[in-house]
Design an enzyme around this catalytic site. Structure first.
Site, mmCIF file in Angstrom:
data_model
loop_
_atom_site.group_PDB
_atom_site.id
_atom_site.type_symbol
_atom_site.label_atom_id
_atom_site.label_comp_id
_atom_site.label_asym_id
_atom_site.label_seq_id
_atom_site.Cartn_x
_atom_site.Cartn_y
_atom_site.Cartn_z
ATOM 1 N N TYR A 91 0.836 -1.205 0.000
ATOM 2 C CA TYR A 91 0.000 0.000 0.000
ATOM 3 C C TYR A 91 0.867 1.250 0.000
ATOM 4 O O TYR A 91 2.019 1.200 0.439
ATOM 5 C CB TYR A 91 -0.896 0.008 1.240
ATOM 6 C CG TYR A 91 -2.049 -0.943 1.137
ATOM 7 C CD1 TYR A 91 -3.213 -0.570 0.463
ATOM 8 C CD2 TYR A 91 -1.975 -2.214 1.688
ATOM 9 C CE1 TYR A 91 -4.284 -1.442 0.361
ATOM 10 C CE2 TYR A 91 -3.053 -3.092 1.584
ATOM 11 C CZ TYR A 91 -4.197 -2.696 0.915
ATOM 12 O OH TYR A 91 -5.261 -3.560 0.801
ATOM 13 N N ASN A 126 -5.548 -4.494 -7.001
ATOM 14 C CA ASN A 126 -5.709 -3.206 -7.675
ATOM 15 C C ASN A 126 -4.727 -2.161 -7.166
ATOM 16 O O ASN A 126 -4.238 -1.316 -7.933
ATOM 17 C CB ASN A 126 -7.152 -2.700 -7.535
ATOM 18 C CG ASN A 126 -7.637 -2.650 -6.096
ATOM 19 O OD1 ASN A 126 -7.703 -3.681 -5.426
ATOM 20 N ND2 ASN A 126 -7.984 -1.478 -5.615
ATOM 21 N N HIS A 229 -16.922 -3.733 -0.922
ATOM 22 C CA HIS A 229 -16.831 -3.849 -2.375
ATOM 23 C C HIS A 229 -17.963 -4.697 -2.953
ATOM 24 O O HIS A 229 -18.322 -4.532 -4.121
ATOM 25 C CB HIS A 229 -15.482 -4.452 -2.784
ATOM 26 C CG HIS A 229 -14.327 -3.531 -2.555
ATOM 27 N ND1 HIS A 229 -14.246 -2.280 -3.109
ATOM 28 C CD2 HIS A 229 -13.182 -3.696 -1.842
ATOM 29 C CE1 HIS A 229 -13.112 -1.700 -2.747
ATOM 30 N NE2 HIS A 229 -12.457 -2.537 -1.971
#
Length: 337
Positions: A91, A126, A229
């Protein structure tokens, strides 16, 4: 234990490259992209134990270090054979390159327990595509830490089970149409529709040709999820019919920062989310059919899987190493009479 090459009927073989206990087979097909296959030997008793963790790479923050500590303790007890990462490995935006210190700070320096010094099989999430995706795929990282193996889509044959790792980020329309200011590394993906079409053909063919007792598909994005999500519509439409037609046993993903088990009433597929490797989303859950929802935990943790020829056992653990949920299934041995 030295690796050995596996010959898959009906598929022409290209280059065979050995990586210690692993053997990589580059499968060449004129009708589709190159798929990579690995052989990972099970234990002498033909059993297999492994961890699944996802959405973890935060340099130890958000309880990543605490989850890693418990993985080390329980990994010793279970004598795990390898670790699967369901993506979002670093991240917030992947790695900047092969020399990015985040690789050491979020991976090598965190998962230090002796029981975790096993092969790690990783897919891209992603967030990984927001950085230099090619860097995570580079053998240079394996030279830095021999445990590391990250590819877009590949297959691991562990004899008692076969694992099909699928690159799901390119399926999601919003990353292309509405990236919200993020820049994604699509090198090696474009033209997108051709990439997706080839990948779907490869997965379908590989599943059809598999003789494994247990078929397990691993990806980053959810297909069934009660998390923030939710279901990934593109995968429901394009990938799920292939998985159902080929009667896979488990679909394992990350993406939603939770631990989750949904047991499909339609196909028998178990949808398992292990996305609690660091930052979790507290209190974010949508209603789900209680007949299907076996576990939803909005905190950090990880998952273990133990497989034999006749049985599979799944266990979810929280950040303290406490068992949250267990599930098992059995199959009869093949009859040769």
């Amino acid at each position: 234990m030295e690796g050995k090459a596996i010959v898959f009927p009906g598929i022409s073989m290209g280059v065979l490259v050995s990586f210690g206990a692993l053997t990589l087979c580059l499968v060449l097909s004129s009708a589709s992209a190159v798929l990579q296959r690995f052989h990972h030997p099970p234990k002498p008793d033909a059993s297999l134990s492994f961890f699944v963790i996802g959405d973890w790479g935060r340099k130890g923050a958000y309880n990543q270090s605490q989850v890693a500590l418990q993985m080390g303790v329980i990994g010793e007890q279970l004598d795990i054979d390898f670790v699967i990462s369901t993506g979002d490995n670093f991240y917030e935006s992947g790695l900047t390159g092969i020399d990015d210190p985040a690789f050491n700070e979020s991976f090598t320096k965190i998962y230090t327990a002796s029981s975790l010094q096993k092969q790690w099989y990783s897919v891209l999430g992603n967030h990984d595509y927001r950085g230099n995706a090619e860097a995570q795929l580079s053998p240079a990282l394996t030279n830095l830490d021999k445990r590391w193996l990250c590819l877009r889509s590949f297959i691991v044959n562990a004899e008692v089970a076969e694992f099909f790792f699928v690159d799901t980020t390119p399926f999601v329309d919003k990353y292309f149409l509405k990236p919200k200011g993020h820049v994604y590394d699509w090198s090696g993906i474009l033209p997108r529709q051709q990439y997706i079409s080839n990948l779907l053909k490869d997965v379908d063919l590989a599943l059809k040709q598999s003789n494994a007792k247990w078929k397990i598909v691993v990806a980053h994005h959810t297909i069934r999820s009660a998390g923030v999500h939710g279901n990934t519509d593109e995968l429901v439409k394009q990938l799920l019919p292939i998985l159902e037609a080929n009667k896979i046993d488990l679909y394992i993903n990350g993406h939603d920062h939770c631990l989750q088990h949904i047991s499909s009433l339609d196909s028998g597929i178990q949808f398992l989310t292990s996305g609690g490797g660091s930052k979790a989303w507290r209190g974010v859950v949508d209603w789900w059919n209680p007949e299907e929802m076996k576990l939803y935990y909005d905190g950090q943790g990880f998952m273990s899987v133990h497989i034999t020829e006749t049985e599979i056992n799944v266990v979810f653990y929280d950040v303290f190493g406490q068992v949250l949920h267990k599930w098992n299934s059995s199959k009869q041995l093949h009859s040769y009479w």
